[in-house]
Scaffold this active site. Structure first.
Site: not given
Ligand code: ABU
Length: 371
Positions: A112, A251, A355
């Site tokens: 991030d 992502d 992530c």
């Molecule tokens: N950091 C990715 C989160 C995306 C989602 O909650 O689908």
């Protein structure tokens, strides 16, 4: 330049070339931060997290760290160099002349914060107040890379002020409802305003000469324009996914696996006019398999679509969360060797396998995949 495990070299132009060096996050001292505008807009209305904040229970921190350590060890055994961040004290408030919040977040998801483009690692502006200081966890590594690699460019985007002017007050109401949220995201009316450039690094996907950037809650159009001016040799393209009522980070929505192949979340389809750019350059966009779970784990911000938040080790090999049986099966059918990695109990700390990592070095050069 050839890769060597002993001296740092920073270079990564895309999401799929052979991974040699990576940062894996840590769950230490992770907090659920107090309410703040951009964060509240992302927490689903029926979530168990509404109204809760404070340090996460120690047993959940220990379990997440166990899984992250195992993942790091597995990568090392495959010859990948792995570095880890230095957590700061996340119980401390974040205070600037413009805002105050009573605690911070953590450093589980380096993706991030850090955007690697070629020989550069760029610290994102971020758009949550509780994540304003998170870059500090990576500064010891950035300093080390800078000492060891004369070609490394360490850059930081301008820190945003994050006053109330950065957020649309309409998003602060308790109950908005999915229908209205979907209408707003289709109209590209997100929680962040255009007050100043904002972006999270996890809204950016690297396709060699092209940077594909999601416009949503955590990245605004000024943030995308800032990236365009900062990377003048790249084509920077904004995309958005109207089916996502909580659009942060690209992502778990759009996942390139190798040149010519992308998984797209079937609930968050790329609109046809944006899809054309990929199709006319011979990229196939296939619907991702359904997640294996109906709900995220407890106290988790992310959706069940972390199923497609995978780490590609090379164009034939991909790490997929071990309980995501449908996603593993689809990868297998797409001709990828699948490495199952247990991570679900760490999801609540900031996401999945993509992530919780940030590229430092991948083989390959800057190619033009959209000539
Ligand atoms: N950091 C990715 C989160 C995306 C989602 O909650 O689908």
């Amino acid at each position: 330049m050839n890769w060597s495990p002993d001296t740092t070299q920073v270079k990564s132009w895309n999401e799929w070339d052979t991974l040699r060096h990576v940062i894996v996050g840590k769950a230490d001292d992770c907090h659920i931060p107090p309410e703040e505008p951009a964060l509240d807009a992302k927490v689903p209305e029926d979530s168990d997290m509404r109204g809760q904040w404070g340090r996460r229970p120690q047993e959940t921190i220990d379990r997440a760290n166990e899984l992250l350590d195992n993942f790091a060890d597995m990568l090392r055994k495959r010859g990948v160099r792995v570095d880890r961040p230095t957590p700061t004290d996340f119980s401390l408030p974040a205070t600037t002349p413009d805002f105050h919040t009573d605690s911070q977040f953590g450093c589980m998801p380096p993706r991030d914060v850090l955007l690697t483009v070629g020989h550069e690692i760029l610290e994102a502006t971020m758009s949550y107040r509780c994540r304003w200081f998170e870059y500090l966890c990576y500064r010891p590594l950035m300093q080390q890379y800078w000492e060891e690699d004369v070609n490394f460019r360490h850059e930081a985007a301008p820190k945003p002020r994050l006053t109330d002017a950065d957020y649309h007050a309409d998003y602060l109401s308790e109950k908005i409802g999915i229908e209205k949220r979907l209408k707003w995201t289709a109209e590209k009316f997100f929680v962040t305003t255009e007050e100043e450039p904002l972006f999270d690094a996890a809204d950016v996907l690297r396709f060699g000469k092209d940077l594909i950037v999601q416009h949503g809650f955590t990245t605004n159009m000024k943030g995308i324009e800032w990236l365009r001016r900062h990377f003048p040799d790249h084509r920077v393209r904004a995309v958005n996914f109207p089916g996502d009522p909580y659009p942060i980070h690209i992502d778990a929505t759009f996942t390139p696996l190798r040149p010519g192949l992308i998984l797209n979340n079937p609930n968050r389809r790329l609109p046809d006019e944006q899809r054309a750019y990929f199709n006319k350059n011979d990229w196939e966009i296939v619907d991702a398999a359904q997640p294996a779970h109906n709900t995220p784990p407890p106290l988790c911000y992310s959706s069940t679509w972390l199923s497609m938040n995978v780490l590609v080790l090379d164009p034939k090999t991909v790490c997929v969360e071990a309980s995501e049986v449908y996603q593993m099966e689809q990868m297998d059918k797409l001709g990828m060797e699948v490495i199952p990695v247990e991570l679900r109990d760490a999801y609540a700390f900031g996401g999945g396998l993509h992530c919780c990592t940030a590229d430092v070095y991948r083989d390959g050069d800057c190619e033009d995949y959209f000539p």
